[in-house]
Scaffold this motif. Structure first.
Motif, short mmCIF file in Angstrom:
data_model
loop_
_atom_site.label_atom_id
_atom_site.label_comp_id
_atom_site.label_asym_id
_atom_site.label_seq_id
_atom_site.Cartn_x
_atom_site.Cartn_y
_atom_site.Cartn_z
N GLY A 10 3.19 20.67 8.39
CA GLY A 10 2.41 21.84 7.97
C GLY A 10 1.74 22.60 9.11
O GLY A 10 0.94 23.49 8.87
N ARG A 11 2.07 22.30 10.37
CA ARG A 11 1.43 22.96 11.51
C ARG A 11 2.12 24.26 11.90
O ARG A 11 1.50 25.13 12.51
CB ARG A 11 1.42 22.02 12.72
N TYR A 12 3.40 24.39 11.60
CA TYR A 12 4.18 25.55 12.04
C TYR A 12 4.94 26.16 10.87
O TYR A 12 5.28 25.48 9.91
CB TYR A 12 5.20 25.15 13.12
N LEU A 13 5.26 27.43 11.03
CA LEU A 13 6.05 28.15 10.05
C LEU A 13 7.14 28.89 10.82
O LEU A 13 6.87 29.52 11.84
CB LEU A 13 5.18 29.14 9.29
N ALA A 47 16.67 22.87 10.27
CA ALA A 47 16.32 21.53 9.82
C ALA A 47 15.24 20.97 10.75
O ALA A 47 15.46 20.79 11.93
CB ALA A 47 17.55 20.63 9.85
N TRP A 48 14.05 20.73 10.19
CA TRP A 48 12.94 20.18 10.97
C TRP A 48 13.10 18.68 11.14
O TRP A 48 13.51 17.98 10.22
CB TRP A 48 11.61 20.43 10.26
N ALA A 49 12.74 18.18 12.33
CA ALA A 49 12.65 16.73 12.54
C ALA A 49 11.46 16.23 11.73
O ALA A 49 10.50 16.96 11.50
CB ALA A 49 12.43 16.42 14.02
N GLN A 53 7.96 18.39 15.37
CA GLN A 53 7.89 18.91 16.74
C GLN A 53 9.20 19.50 17.23
O GLN A 53 9.25 20.11 18.29
CB GLN A 53 7.43 17.81 17.70
N ARG A 54 10.27 19.31 16.48
CA ARG A 54 11.58 19.84 16.84
C ARG A 54 12.27 20.33 15.58
O ARG A 54 11.98 19.87 14.49
CB ARG A 54 12.45 18.74 17.47
N PHE A 55 13.18 21.27 15.77
CA PHE A 55 14.04 21.65 14.66
C PHE A 55 15.43 21.98 15.19
O PHE A 55 15.61 22.33 16.35
CB PHE A 55 13.47 22.81 13.83
N ALA A 56 16.40 21.82 14.32
CA ALA A 56 17.79 22.13 14.67
C ALA A 56 18.12 23.50 14.10
O ALA A 56 17.64 23.89 13.03
CB ALA A 56 18.73 21.08 14.08
N VAL A 57 18.92 24.24 14.84
CA VAL A 57 19.30 25.58 14.42
C VAL A 57 20.77 25.79 14.77
O VAL A 57 21.25 25.26 15.76
CB VAL A 57 18.41 26.65 15.10
N VAL A 72 9.23 22.33 20.09
CA VAL A 72 8.10 23.23 19.93
C VAL A 72 7.12 23.10 21.09
O VAL A 72 6.67 24.11 21.65
CB VAL A 72 7.39 23.00 18.57
N ASP A 73 6.76 21.87 21.48
CA ASP A 73 5.79 21.68 22.56
C ASP A 73 6.31 22.20 23.90
O ASP A 73 5.58 22.82 24.66
CB ASP A 73 5.41 20.21 22.70
N ALA A 74 7.57 21.95 24.21
CA ALA A 74 8.15 22.39 25.48
C ALA A 74 8.62 23.84 25.43
O ALA A 74 8.92 24.42 26.46
CB ALA A 74 9.33 21.50 25.85
#
Length: 95
Positions: A10-13, A47-49, A53-57, A72-74
């Motif tokens: 729930g931290r990112y959209l 697809a979010w991990a 902190q990561r997602f696939a696209v 997301v962090d990097a």
């Protein structure tokens, strides 16, 4: 049409609007909206991990697509050296 998708924590959209690209929205940040430097494939969800902190696209290359993992962090996209053809969907394993 705009597609919206929350991270599992729930931290990112993520927002995607056709050729407008992909936007990462951090509601609790001084710079809440960042346009990412790649385009997803229309009508395919990212697809979010499970850790959020990561997602696939899928990155469109015309008839084929490449799979990318965005950290997301990097603030970095890593492309996997494989091409896929549609229809193709992405999902993270929870293991």
């Amino acid at each position: 049409m705009v597609s919206l998708q929350w991270s599992p924590d729930g931290r990112y959209l993520l927002a995607r609007g056709g050729l407008a690209g992909v936007y990462l929205i951090r509601p609790d940040s001084e710079n809440p909206i960042a346009q990412l430097d790649f385009f997803g494939v229309p009508e395919v969800s990212q697809a979010w991990a499970p850790d959020g902190q990561r997602f696939a696209v899928l990155i469109s290359l015309g008839e084929t697509s490449r799979i990318g993992i965005y950290d997301v962090d990097a603030a970095q996209l890593s492309e996997l050296p494989v091409e896929v053809q549609r229809p193709f969907d992405l999902a993270w394993s929870t293991r």
